[in-house]
Design an enzyme around this catalytic site. Structure first.
Site, short mmCIF file in Angstrom:
data_model
loop_
_atom_site.label_atom_id
_atom_site.label_comp_id
_atom_site.label_asym_id
_atom_site.label_seq_id
_atom_site.Cartn_x
_atom_site.Cartn_y
_atom_site.Cartn_z
N TRP A 114 80.11 46.62 52.55
CA TRP A 114 79.68 46.93 53.94
C TRP A 114 79.58 45.58 54.59
CZ3 TRP A 114 75.58 45.52 56.86
CH2 TRP A 114 75.34 46.43 58.19
N ARG A 166 76.26 53.06 49.65
CA ARG A 166 75.80 51.95 50.01
C ARG A 166 76.83 51.38 51.12
NH1 ARG A 166 71.78 50.07 46.78
NH2 ARG A 166 72.21 47.70 47.41
N GLU A 203 73.21 59.10 64.70
CA GLU A 203 73.59 58.43 63.46
C GLU A 203 74.99 59.20 62.84
OE1 GLU A 203 70.43 57.18 60.00
OE2 GLU A 203 70.12 59.15 60.80
N LYS A 226 68.79 61.18 64.44
CA LYS A 226 69.48 61.91 63.27
C LYS A 226 71.06 62.29 64.31
CE LYS A 226 68.50 61.93 59.95
NZ LYS A 226 67.56 61.14 59.73
N CYS A 275 76.22 46.82 50.26
CA CYS A 275 77.41 46.63 49.43
C CYS A 275 76.74 47.09 48.03
CB CYS A 275 77.86 45.04 49.02
SG CYS A 275 78.67 44.54 50.62
N ASN A 304 76.36 41.09 46.76
CA ASN A 304 75.59 42.00 47.79
C ASN A 304 74.64 41.04 48.46
OD1 ASN A 304 73.16 44.31 47.25
ND2 ASN A 304 74.11 43.78 49.20
N GLY A 305 74.84 40.94 49.64
CA GLY A 305 73.79 39.90 50.56
C GLY A 305 74.29 39.01 51.28
N LYS A 342 73.27 53.36 53.16
CA LYS A 342 71.99 54.29 52.76
C LYS A 342 70.70 53.11 52.75
CE LYS A 342 69.68 57.61 51.25
NZ LYS A 342 69.47 58.38 52.40
N GLU A 390 63.00 60.99 65.87
CA GLU A 390 63.82 61.25 64.70
C GLU A 390 65.10 62.29 65.06
OE1 GLU A 390 64.26 60.16 61.71
OE2 GLU A 390 65.12 61.27 60.70
N HIS A 421 58.81 59.19 84.30
CA HIS A 421 58.83 57.73 84.54
C HIS A 421 60.27 57.18 84.38
CE1 HIS A 421 54.42 57.75 85.06
NE2 HIS A 421 54.49 58.57 83.80
N1 HGA Z 1 78.49 39.04 52.64
C1 HGA Z 1 79.24 39.77 52.09
C2 HGA Z 1 78.50 40.83 51.27
C3 HGA Z 1 77.97 42.07 52.34
C4 HGA Z 1 76.93 42.89 52.07
O1 HGA Z 1 76.06 42.65 51.03
N2 HGA Z 1 76.59 43.96 52.70
O2 HGA Z 1 75.47 44.91 52.41
C5 HGA Z 1 80.36 40.14 52.87
O3 HGA Z 1 80.63 40.37 53.92
O4 HGA Z 1 81.30 40.66 52.19
#
Ligand code: HGA
Length: 615
Positions: free
Chosen positions: A76, A27, A495, A492, A2, A100-101, A610, A488, A511
């Site tokens: 995110w 992000r 992703e 790629k 986030c 964020n977190g 990212k 890699e 194998h």
């Molecule tokens: N836990 C919060 C923030 C998510 C976050 O930092 N993602 O990288 C949420 O889910 O909104």
């Protein structure tokens, strides 16, 4: 992951917030939101999807979003689906929070708040933070104190931005495990998860340390650690290294692929002169490097593949044992770390949560005396990151800002930096023959030319990629130092094109994965002319005999030519040790063109981010 942006100024800050979010979109990009304080009220807008949806919504109601203080967020999701009600900022009465977190203990906190009569409108962990601050503020009537009171109750790693309607001249921010930087202006100040967000408004930054809580006002910044005021230095950035413009390219990823010859040459130039390492390269760390008996690389994703290449280099050039492990496993499995280990942490952003935690775990054990003589080193693209600050030795990758979520130039510059490290350790410990060293250094000077010539493969690989468009699955094969490049290549492709792909050491084919081979399964082979080429040719025969279709990136002198069910693209011939860097370019082009053909969002593939700042 986030992204947080906040601003406090005399001018209207809503455009600063929106531009900051666009720059942070790499992000996280499942939803975005913003709140400003205006006329004693919180004005909030939240939209699912890209930041542009938020920009459009705010612009439609521009008058309402004019304000001098505000916070914004690109999400995110970790807790609760991407939906408008889960998008940040989260509000409790007069308090608004961006986060964020992860708050690991959000559930018991939520239960406690529900008992106190709070109602929840989202499934996020973040909403508990807003309610806790609102509850604490009832007693403190002081926003900073309220935040200071509740932070110790939150378990996990996070960063916060907080505003309160009754305190329109105060922006509070917390850094505890997730990145957060303060942008210092003249008569205005800003906060963001990444300085990149704030480059349009300032090039002066204050980097908070873990546990810091800051009170940001228009013309002052006060930082507190454990309740005590602390000084944090202000760093001025040279903005020319932070150009995040796509220029004439259709995607950041393509631009970044094309930047590699210069980025790799720039990184190598830190360490080499005509035929030797520069005398001043890591000169102040020779004593630590001289005693190293084992190398432990810690990394995630693409960086992990760079570490795997380095294992081949370390062991064959210096005969020092080297282990490589994904940080998310290492940090929890109580691994054996022998004395005199050099812990090498690789991360593009330097904020990768798993890598940081794995590093901290080794440091904790070294501090307790369990590991002796340990030295830590980071190879990173962000000189101001947590990883760099927390390691003793730092080798920068001079890639410039990398925006595309799928890493390209950060990877090849990591390889360049790793090779410099291998040569340095080899030289300091007299483990590398001086002729071998000078021959590799001489080849390093030629590398930019080889990479430039590899870029000329763009169109022929674009043509080839049409044959992958409708495929369901792909195998990438390599041997020796090309095995990690095969991994890699597979990473790629999955992703950004969403085609399932696997990388295999070609000798492993028989194998198991050979069972998958049929006429519908494209097999990509990395075939430089090296000591493994004859063995690799035999593996290719095994595929051919089973009607598999081969796509071979081979040296000009490999004597491999296109044939029935075999498409050969010739790659410039380069010494075996540097070939992993050169062969990275064709696999990047391949995944890029397949993704473009399939119409995916190349720079921001679904579900990914990212900078992976949550575990
Ligand atoms: N836990 C919060 C923030 C998510 C976050 O930092 N993602 O990288 C949420 O889910 O909104």
């Amino acid at each position: 992951m986030c992204g947080i942006v906040g601003a406090i100024a005399e001018r209207n800050i809503s455009n600063v917030l929106l531009e900051g979010l666009k720059r942070l979109e790499y992000r996280g990009y499942d939803s975005a939101g913003l709140t400003v304080i205006r006329d004693g009220q919180l004005h909030r807008e939240r939209q699912v999807g890209k930041v542009q949806a938020l920009v459009d919504a705010v612009n439609n109601d521009a008058e309402n979003f004019k304000g001098n203080i505000g916070i914004a967020h690109t999400r995110w999701a970790t807790h609760g689906e991407p939906a408008q009600h889960n998008a940040h900022p989260h509000v409790s009465g007069k308090v608004a929070v961006v986060h964020n977190g992860i708050v690991e203990n959000y559930k018991p906190l939520k239960d406690e708040l529900i008992k106190k009569g709070y109602t929840f409108t989202s499934q996020t962990d973040t909403e508990v933070v807003a309610h806790l601050i609102a509850e604490a503020y009832k007693d403190t009537k002081d926003l900073l104190k309220a935040v200071e009171l509740i932070v110790p109750r939150l378990h996990g790693a996070f960063a916060l931005g907080v505003v309160h309607v009754d305190n329109p001249d105060e922006l509070i921010t917390v850094r505890l495990g997730s990145p957060l930087v303060i942008g210092v202006g003249i008569g205005e100040n800003f906060i963001a998860s990444d300085q990149l967000a704030l480059l349009p408004v300032t090039n002066r930054f204050m980097y908070l340390e873990e546990g810091d809580i800051a009170m940001v006002k228009r013309d002052s910044i006060e930082v507190f650690a454990d309740g005590q005021p602390v000084e944090r230095a202000i760093t001025e950035l040279d903005a020319k290294h932070h150009n995040a413009d796509k220029g004439e390219f259709k995607h950041y990823m393509l631009k970044e692929i094309y930047e590699q010859p210069d980025a790799v040459a720039r990184t190598l130039a830190m360490g080499i002169d005509a035929t030797d390492l520069k005398a001043d390269f890591l000169a102040s760390h020779e004593a630590e490097l001289a005693k190293v008996k084992h190398i432990q690389v810690l990394a995630c994703g693409t960086s992990y593949h760079a570490g795997m290449v380095a294992k081949y280099w370390f062991e064959s050039l210096t005969k020092l044992p080297c282990s490589v492990e994904v940080a998310s496993e290492f940090r929890y499995r109580n691994p054996v770390v022998v004395d005199d280990t050099l812990v090498v942490c690789l991360s593009q952003s330097g904020e990768t949560a798993d890598t940081l935690s794995a590093l901290r775990e080794t440091q904790r054990r070294a501090k307790s005396g369990e590991i002796k003589g340990m030295t830590t080193l980071s190879i990173c693209n962000v000189a101001t990151s947590s990883l760099v600050r927390e390691t003793e030795i730092f080798i920068p990758t001079l890639a410039g800002v990398e925006v595309g979520v799928a890493s390209t130039k950060a990877f090849t510059t990591q390889l360049a930096a790793l090779m410099l490290l291998v040569l340095k350790v080899g030289k300091v410990q007299h483990r590398i023959d001086s002729d071998v060293l000078s021959s590799i250094v001489t080849d390093m000077h030629q590398l930019k030319g080889y990479l430039d010539r590899s870029l000329a493969l763009d169109q022929s690989i674009a043509n080839l990629s049409q044959m992958f468009e409708a495929k369901k699955s792909t195998l990438f094969l390599g041997r020796g130092m090309q095995f990690p490049i095969a991994l890699e290549g597979a990473l790629k492709l999955k992703e950004i094109s969403y085609i399932h792909a696997e990388g295999y050491a070609a000798g492993e084919l028989k194998h198991g994965p050979l069972a998958l081979v049929d006429k519908d399964m494209p097999i990509v082979v990395l075939a430089p002319r090296d000591s493994m080429l004859d063995k690799l040719k035999a593996n290719m025969q095994e595929v051919h005999a089973r009607h598999g279709e081969l796509f071979v990136f081979a040296s000009e002198n490999s004597e491999l030519e296109s044939d029935e069910r075999m498409h050969v693209i010739h790659v410039p011939e380069v010494c075996e040790y540097l070939a992993p860097i050169v062969y990275s370019i064709p696999i990047q082009f391949l995944s890029y063109h397949v993704a473009v053909m399939r119409g995916t969002d190349v720079d921001q593939p679904r579900n990914l981010a990212k900078s992976v700042t949550v575990e």
